[in-house]
Design an enzyme around this catalytic site. Structure first.
Site, PDB file in Angstrom:
ATOM      1  N   PRO A  37       0.721  -1.248  -0.030  1.00 37.62           N
ATOM      2  CA  PRO A  37      -0.042   0.053   0.150  1.00 37.62           C
ATOM      3  C   PRO A  37       0.755   1.396   0.058  1.00 37.62           C
ATOM      4  O   PRO A  37       1.744   1.372   0.892  1.00 37.62           O
ATOM      5  CB  PRO A  37      -0.591  -0.242   1.248  1.00 37.62           C
ATOM      6  CG  PRO A  37       0.048  -1.023   2.356  1.00 37.62           C
ATOM      7  CD  PRO A  37       0.856  -1.538   1.170  1.00 37.62           C
ATOM      8  N   ASP A  92      -1.912   2.616   2.564  1.00 37.52           N
ATOM      9  CA  ASP A  92      -1.391   3.074   4.018  1.00 37.52           C
ATOM     10  C   ASP A  92      -1.964   4.300   4.191  1.00 37.52           C
ATOM     11  O   ASP A  92      -1.451   5.400   3.718  1.00 37.52           O
ATOM     12  CB  ASP A  92      -0.028   2.663   3.789  1.00 37.52           C
ATOM     13  CG  ASP A  92       0.488   2.666   5.040  1.00 37.52           C
ATOM     14  OD1 ASP A  92       0.083   2.490   5.988  1.00 37.52           O
ATOM     15  OD2 ASP A  92       2.015   2.815   4.858  1.00 37.52           O
ATOM     16  N   TRP A 136       4.238   0.355  10.330  1.00 37.50           N
ATOM     17  CA  TRP A 136       4.729  -0.818   9.249  1.00 37.50           C
ATOM     18  C   TRP A 136       3.945  -2.061   9.953  1.00 37.50           C
ATOM     19  O   TRP A 136       3.913  -2.668   9.001  1.00 37.50           O
ATOM     20  CB  TRP A 136       6.079  -0.724   9.634  1.00 37.50           C
ATOM     21  CG  TRP A 136       6.892   0.098   8.786  1.00 37.50           C
ATOM     22  CD1 TRP A 136       7.653   1.172   9.381  1.00 37.50           C
ATOM     23  CD2 TRP A 136       6.722   0.298   7.354  1.00 37.50           C
ATOM     24  NE1 TRP A 136       8.204   2.104   8.494  1.00 37.50           N
ATOM     25  CE2 TRP A 136       7.989   1.648   7.173  1.00 37.50           C
ATOM     26  CE3 TRP A 136       6.467  -0.372   6.519  1.00 37.50           C
ATOM     27  CZ2 TRP A 136       8.240   1.993   5.871  1.00 37.50           C
ATOM     28  CZ3 TRP A 136       6.802   0.361   5.160  1.00 37.50           C
ATOM     29  CH2 TRP A 136       7.524   1.277   4.766  1.00 37.50           C
ATOM     30  N   GLN A 182      11.884  -0.748   1.121  1.00 33.72           N
ATOM     31  CA  GLN A 182      11.082  -1.607   1.657  1.00 33.72           C
ATOM     32  C   GLN A 182      11.839  -2.799   2.447  1.00 33.72           C
ATOM     33  O   GLN A 182      11.005  -3.424   3.077  1.00 33.72           O
ATOM     34  CB  GLN A 182       9.887  -2.144   0.749  1.00 33.72           C
ATOM     35  CG  GLN A 182       9.222  -1.024   0.266  1.00 33.72           C
ATOM     36  CD  GLN A 182       8.578   0.014   1.240  1.00 33.72           C
ATOM     37  OE1 GLN A 182       8.274  -0.818   2.441  1.00 33.72           O
ATOM     38  NE2 GLN A 182       8.313   1.347   0.957  1.00 33.72           N
ATOM     39  N   TRP A 190       8.420  -2.828   4.140  1.00 36.47           N
ATOM     40  CA  TRP A 190       7.174  -3.756   4.129  1.00 36.47           C
ATOM     41  C   TRP A 190       7.623  -5.198   4.076  1.00 36.47           C
ATOM     42  O   TRP A 190       6.922  -6.209   4.147  1.00 36.47           O
ATOM     43  CB  TRP A 190       6.492  -3.338   2.695  1.00 36.47           C
ATOM     44  CG  TRP A 190       4.942  -3.906   2.641  1.00 36.47           C
ATOM     45  CD1 TRP A 190       4.030  -3.902   3.471  1.00 36.47           C
ATOM     46  CD2 TRP A 190       4.615  -4.674   1.141  1.00 36.47           C
ATOM     47  NE1 TRP A 190       3.059  -4.786   3.071  1.00 36.47           N
ATOM     48  CE2 TRP A 190       3.519  -5.033   1.828  1.00 36.47           C
ATOM     49  CE3 TRP A 190       5.198  -4.840   0.039  1.00 36.47           C
ATOM     50  CZ2 TRP A 190       2.564  -5.935   0.834  1.00 36.47           C
ATOM     51  CZ3 TRP A 190       4.705  -5.567  -0.732  1.00 36.47           C
ATOM     52  CH2 TRP A 190       3.102  -5.969  -0.615  1.00 36.47           C
ATOM     53  N   LYS A 206      19.400  12.168  -6.276  1.00 40.66           N
ATOM     54  CA  LYS A 206      18.338  11.752  -5.783  1.00 40.66           C
ATOM     55  C   LYS A 206      17.198  12.670  -6.317  1.00 40.66           C
ATOM     56  O   LYS A 206      17.346  13.892  -6.483  1.00 40.66           O
ATOM     57  CB  LYS A 206      18.305  11.972  -4.269  1.00 40.66           C
ATOM     58  CG  LYS A 206      17.719  10.899  -3.332  1.00 40.66           C
ATOM     59  CD  LYS A 206      17.902  11.180  -1.932  1.00 40.66           C
ATOM     60  CE  LYS A 206      17.094  10.261  -1.188  1.00 40.66           C
ATOM     61  NZ  LYS A 206      17.684  10.028   0.369  1.00 40.66           N
ATOM     62  N   LYS A 254      11.812  17.385  -5.197  1.00 40.02           N
ATOM     63  CA  LYS A 254      10.836  18.296  -5.767  1.00 40.02           C
ATOM     64  C   LYS A 254      11.430  19.564  -5.554  1.00 40.02           C
ATOM     65  O   LYS A 254      11.064  20.612  -7.043  1.00 40.02           O
ATOM     66  CB  LYS A 254       9.806  18.374  -4.722  1.00 40.02           C
ATOM     67  CG  LYS A 254       8.801  17.341  -4.880  1.00 40.02           C
ATOM     68  CD  LYS A 254       7.690  17.420  -3.820  1.00 40.02           C
ATOM     69  CE  LYS A 254       6.787  15.956  -3.772  1.00 40.02           C
ATOM     70  NZ  LYS A 254       6.182  15.999  -2.612  1.00 40.02           N
TER      71      LYS A 254
END
Length: 1124
Positions: free
Chosen positions: A48, A87, A567, A603, A607, A651, A654
């Site tokens: 999610p 999530d 998590w 993750q 996750w 990286k 924004k």
RNA sequence: GGUCGUGUAGCUCAGUUGGUUAGAGCGCGUCGCUGAUAACGACGAGGUCCCAAGUUCGAAUCUUGGCACGACCA
């Protein structure tokens, strides 16, 4: 017209929009599922995402990969449902809301009111929902959005509760301490990410302190352990000193003090130098010998009452509880003294050391945690000298006091990185112990490791690398969070006895004896009927529910205040998405474990871990788990995606704007271009540089190339009225389906070129299926790309004259159509999971003629199967040799500056392996056209053109001759190649002398190399040389003129905007006899190429004004083209 | 500081179990084709495969060490 005409320059983004409409209106995704209902399941879990942040390009990659394999498997016949998920809990949501409210601390939230705060959180979660859904759909990610699981939903929360109760009841959920980074002024813990943001370089005091040993009997002078720390304020809370067992220590005599100090032997000199004196080493020993020795700590706040306390060890012996020297392998000699002060309250590793010590003692007999600091960062009454002072402010006073008492050996300034609060950057953070709830994952570490071994990780190194290492160093999962917006920890505590119990569902708690407090929710709901019912299982409502304590008469059970790590929510998704076990039994049983999941590398500890840990603890335990399930679970195959970087390789950020918004990409190039870029440019687990330029290139490199072949086909099929509608049962247009078409001839009866491309198609299909089954999308995309390339650049290119031929019903022409039709329809199906939009457009137009007898969408087709009988390996090899010869011929032409338009009398081809020569000879026509030569000759006796040399086959001879290899190589260089070849041809074997030994060689041991001799227009490949006949006869020159003329006429036709099928009349005026002769000689050729019904040659004098001036070579002429 | 990964053409990236001519696309250059045509094709230039040592008859590939970059963890 059987097919809708195709625009050559397609607007792919626009086409994609219409495909999306088609899918939506016709519920194609739902149909693709229905069609597979009852088939073997292919289980996919959606990790999610959080919808309270904008989706960015990284999410496009994840979603593209997540879409590819389910689509592929569905076409392969599996039943693959795809349930979306969101999530929704956690600190990021709270921070977002705080920003909106302009507040920071927990006090601010409490002041604002937990209830309205929670309401805001629940709304904030959906802030970018629409953007996410749009992106998901636009990318072509098929997933059931309207049945998404949501982690804050009541059924989800209750599933999580059930699992936590299960763990609690099996003693896998317990309360303990955790050392966290603590913002004392703000009264809150900071997450690792937040801590990482706030590092600054600061100077702190570095103190070397004397810890006198209690037992001095072994020493002639007073002796102290020399201990180092950079946080003097932690010294009052000292409990241990740590040394490394495998470092060598020394007793060093300090003459000025007339004392001994114990420190790491390697540091004696440098520390002596800092005190500007020489230390005399009296004896040395390993650190292990120090273990267990007692010392007197610099502050006696605790020591004076507890210093003599002993406890019973599990071994039965007795030992002092604290102020002993212990072993720790994190102690090094890189800095300090080799002996480290331990205040377990203020360091994670230090706390672990305490925990390890506690574990050595019988319960209740070991050392207790000492902490002289309050949560506000000020000393407590336990350290009366400093009570009420902010700890960091006491460093100086403490140092001075130690100095005054003669306990300070050395004081320095130490520059290092130290974390500060990112919201108040003057506030240093401290490590501080908090009560916390833990999951005892360490108890099942072995199970988790065993489970991990069964998972197919891509790339493989994750298994024993990053993920495996992480599991190896497993510590208990700190589950609780002192926050507001999260799944409430379902533990209720007796207000009198402090005893606790876990609750597995809402019903369960409300039906407890004496349960009250539910009315708080009911009143809130009555006041605001818009409130989501799911909120009743959240703070603050759930906190109001109390019930009678089973532990003490008259006492109440109250929920603990914490919520849990989000998590855990996501890791519970395999069962919680169905609300299991309160409901959804069937769904859970049918869809556990997953066949496939994919997320990015970050993750690993997120996750991937939370799923594996929860699943292993709940379902993998044969001692008390609900059910024994075979590993692996909860997932079998996992593609770990690389990190996505911006245009500049940095990286993505924004603020730097170093990447294009996905939406812009969709609008400019389309989703297929983006998808193909993800699949075909690199294996998915490498770091991906998200560059607009590269995405753009997917179009000409693949999509447009395929499109051009398709548009070529449609163009001519319409002209020739080729219509496959005669097929009785078109089905999915498999090879078998096609065979009933009118004019269809079995592949075996078709020409070489057709048989070859069908063979290539089937080879490609086999390879794509093999690679996709192994989750190798990159390899599969490569095979596809290669096929489309040869289809376009060799098959179509070499077959064009058949499509242009006049007789619409000639078998050769029909063969060409049927062959290309099969290639295109198969390709559409083959690429459908990769580029679902353009494949849909191609499929629909190519099948529209069947009036609904074929699947309405390419995604409802079966994946095309390989037809082994159509694969011809020899043909493949031969055709690529033929292509090499053509390429070499062009290369030779280029180096001689002989343009292809100029016919040449011939080429001579010399092969060093003549196996395929006979076959090649039969295909001279292809070469003649491609190279524009009149004759192609093959010869073996080519001494005049080429020189031969022999080299050893290293791979074969290497293992045989070993060290002699360099000499063998030399001998080959000196050998008479012609003689060796002759001997090989005669006797099948030859030999070579090396170091007095004769080494026998057969055909396989030798590679023959050809090299073109100087003076010829020749080009050489690995086993072939192509020599051009460069002599130009007048006839050849004139033939060249006629080709030039054809080109001029064609150009002119275009200028006149003539239809491709229009016939023309040509008039040429010239006074050049050469040109006239050239035209006369090649009149038929010129007319047929240009669709001319008449070609008249007149003298310049008769030219009219409407004729245009042209020149071929030095011959001027005038030209008029008119529509016939 | 630890762990993992990466380092190959100007750029973005491939490179199957070690085998002697290291590939692709883009870009660049030259040329061609001209009824797929605001496309297309061919050819070419361009590489100490990060460095060093080792193993081996042979290393871009295996081992060790170093350097650089990245991620995660301290």
């Amino acid at each position: 017209m059987p097919f809708k005409p195709v625009q050559p320059g397609a607007d792919f983004p626009k086409l994609e929009e219409s495909v999306l409409d088609f899918w939506r209106e016709n519920r194609i995704y739902e149909q693709s599922l229905q069609q597979r209902d009852g088939q073997t399941r292919y289980v996919f879990f959606e990790g999610p995402p959080t919808a309270n942040g904008k989706p960015h390009p990284g999410h496009c990659l994840t979603r593209a990969i997540k879409d590819l394999f389910p689509r592929y498997k569905t076409m392969r016949g599996f039943f693959c449902e795809r349930k979306a998920g969101w999530d929704t809990h956690g600190l990021p949501v709270e921070v977002e809301v705080c920003k909106e409210l302009g507040i920071h601390s927990k006090e601010d939230i409490e002041a604002f009111g937990v209830e309205p705060f929670i309401h805001k959180c629940q709304q904030s979660v959906w802030q970018y929902m629409q953007q996410w859904e749009q992106l998901t759909e636009r990318l072509g990610f098929w997933v059931k959005l309207d049945e998404a699981y949501v982690t804050y939903h009541q059924s989800y929360v209750e599933s999580v509760w059930w699992s936590l109760k299960n763990l609690y009841d099996r003693d896998l959920l317990y309360e303990g301490h955790k050392i966290i980074w603590w913002w004392a002024q703000g009264g809150t813990a900071l997450s690792a990410g937040e801590v990482g943001q706030g590092y600054k370089t600061v100077k702190d005091p570095s103190v070397f302190v004397l810890f006198p040993l209690v037992d001095q009997t072994d020493f002639d002078k007073p002796t102290s352990l020399l201990v180092w720390t950079t946080t003097p304020w932690t010294l009052p809370s000292n409990q241990f000193a740590a040394v490394n067992e495998s470092i060598e220590y020394a007793v060093a005599y300090d003459a000025e003090l007339d004392q001994n100090v114990i420190l790491a032997k390697d540091l004696v000199e440098s520390i002596g130098a800092k005190r500007k004196r020489e230390l005399e080493v009296k004896s040395t020993f390993m650190g292990g010998e120090l273990i267990g020795k007692r010392y007197v700590p610099p502050f006696d706040y605790y020591y004076k009452t507890q210093g003599d306390l002993t406890g019973k060890l599990k071994t039965g012996q007795t030992q002092h509880r604290a102020w002993r020297i212990t072993a720790a392998d994190f102690v090094t000699t890189d800095s300090g003294t080799g002996a480290v002060h331990e205040a377990p309250a203020f360091g994670e590793v230090d706390y672990q050391l305490l925990a390890d010590e506690q574990a050595r003692f019988e319960t209740g007999e070991g050392p207790e945690l000492i902490c002289a600091v309050a949560p506000n960062g000020k000393f407590t009454e336990q350290a009366p000298d400093y009570e009420g002072q902010w700890v960091k402010d006491t460093d100086k006073a403490i140092s001075r006091r130690l100095k005054d008492e003669g306990k300070l050996y050395l004081l320095e300034q130490y520059e290092h990185e130290y974390p500060f609060c990112w919201r108040a950057d003057d506030d240093p953070l401290i490590q501080y112990p908090r009560r916390s709830w833990f999951i005892r994952t360490t108890r099942h570490k072995d199970n988790m490791l065993a489970n991990n071994q069964q998972i197919n990780w891509l790339p493989e190194h994750i298994k024993d690398g990053r993920f495996g290492n992480f599991l190896e160093s497993n510590v208990d999962w700190a589950l609780s969070r002192e926050r507001y917006w999260g799944t409430p920890l379902p533990i209720w505590r007796c207000e009198e006895t402090g005893r606790t119990e876990a609750i597995g569902g809402y019903e369960e708690v409300t039906s407890k004896p004496g349960a009250t407090g539910m009315e708080v929710w009911e009143q809130a709901k009555a006041a605001d009927p818009e409130l989501a019912d799911d909120l009743k299982v959240h703070k603050p409502y759930i906190d109001h529910i109390t019930y009678d304590s089973p532990f003490a008469e008259g006492a109440k059970m109250k929920r603990v205040t914490e919520v849990i790590d989000c998590w855990y929510d996501s890791g519970a998704m395999p069962f919680a998405q169905w609300g299991y076990p309160h409901k959804g039994h069937e769904e859970f049983k049918a869809q556990f474990p997953a066949d496939f999941i994919s997320e990015a590398l970050d993750q690993t500890r997120g996750w991937f871990y939370s799923q594996l840990a929860i699943s292993t603890l709940l379902f993998g335990d044969d001692q008390g788990g609900t059910e024994k399930v075979e590993f692996p679970h909860p997932f079998r195959n996992c593609i770990v995606l690389g990190l996505m970087l911006g245009e500049d390789g940095q990286k993505m950020s924004k603020s730097k704007r170093n990447y294009r918004e996905p939406r812009e990409i969709f609008d400019k190039y389309g989703a297929d271009a983006l998808r193909w870029y993800f699949y075909a440019n690199q294996p998915p687990w490498t770091a991906i540089r998200y560059r607009e330029q590269t995405i753009k290139e997917s179009i000409p490199e693949f999509i447009l190339r395929m499109w051009n072949v398709y548009s070529f086909f449609v163009l001519y099929a319409n002209i020739d009225e080729f219509d496959p509608a005669s097929i009785a049962d078109p089905g999915d247009l498999t090879a078998e389906n096609l065979s009933s078409g009118e004019g269809y001839r079995p592949i075996a009866e078709r020409g070489e070129l057709d048989r070859w491309i069908i063979s290539e198609l089937n080879r490609t299909l086999a390879s794509v299926v093999e690679k996709m089954d192994a989750y190798d999308n990159f390899g599969a995309a490569g095979a596809i790309n290669q096929f489309v390339d040869v289809l376009s650049n060799w098959y179509v290119r070499r077959s064009r004259d058949r499509f242009w031929a006049g007789d619409k019903q000639s078998p050769e022409k029909l063969d060409a159509y049927w062959t290309l039709y099969e290639c295109l329809t198969s390709t559409a199906k083959m690429v459908a999971p990769f580029v679902p939009f353009v494949s849909e457009v191609i499929w629909q137009n190519l099948t529209s003629t069947f009036g609904g007898k074929t699947p309405s969408s390419v995604h409802l087709c079966d994946y095309p199967l390989t037809n082994d009988s159509h694969i011809d390996g020899d043909l493949s090899r031969r055709m690529s040799l033929l292509r090499e010869i053509a390429s070499l011929g062009l290369s030779a032409r280029a180096s001689e500056k002989l343009k292809v338009r100029q016919p040449l009398s011939g080429v001579t081809v010399i092969l060093n392996d003549t196996t395929d020569q006979a076959w090649l000879t039969e295909h001279d026509e292809l070469l003649k056209t491609e190279l524009n030569v009149q004759d192609v000759t093959y010869t073996t006796d080519a001494g005049q053109y080429v020189s031969y040399s022999v080299v050893p086959n290293f791979k074969r001879l290497g293992p045989r001759v070993g060290k002699l290899m360099p000499q063998v190589k030399k001998a080959f260089g000196a050998a008479d190649a012609a003689a060796m070849m002759a001997e090989l041809a005669d006797a099948g074997a030859t030999s070579i002398e090396v170091a007095g030994e004769s080494i026998s060689l057969d055909n396989e041991d030798i590679e023959v190399r050809l090299a073109a001799k100087e003076g010829w227009a020749a080009a050489q490949g690995t086993g072939v040389v192509v020599v051009l006949a460069t002599e130009l006869t007048p006839e050849l020159i004139r033939a060249g003129y006629s080709r030039d003329l054809v080109r001029f006429i064609q150009d002119h036709r275009k200028e006149l905007d003539l239809e491709r099928t229009d016939r023309i009349n040509i008039v040429i005026a010239t006074d050049s006899d050469d040109l006239k002769q050239a035209i006369e000689e090649n009149k038929e050729y010129v007319c047929s190429e240009t669709l001319a019904v008449s070609l008249e040659i007149v003298s310049m004098a008769k030219a009219t004004n409407d004729m245009i001036d042209k020149e071929i070579g030095e011959h001027a002429f005038k030209l008029r083209v008119t529509k016939a």
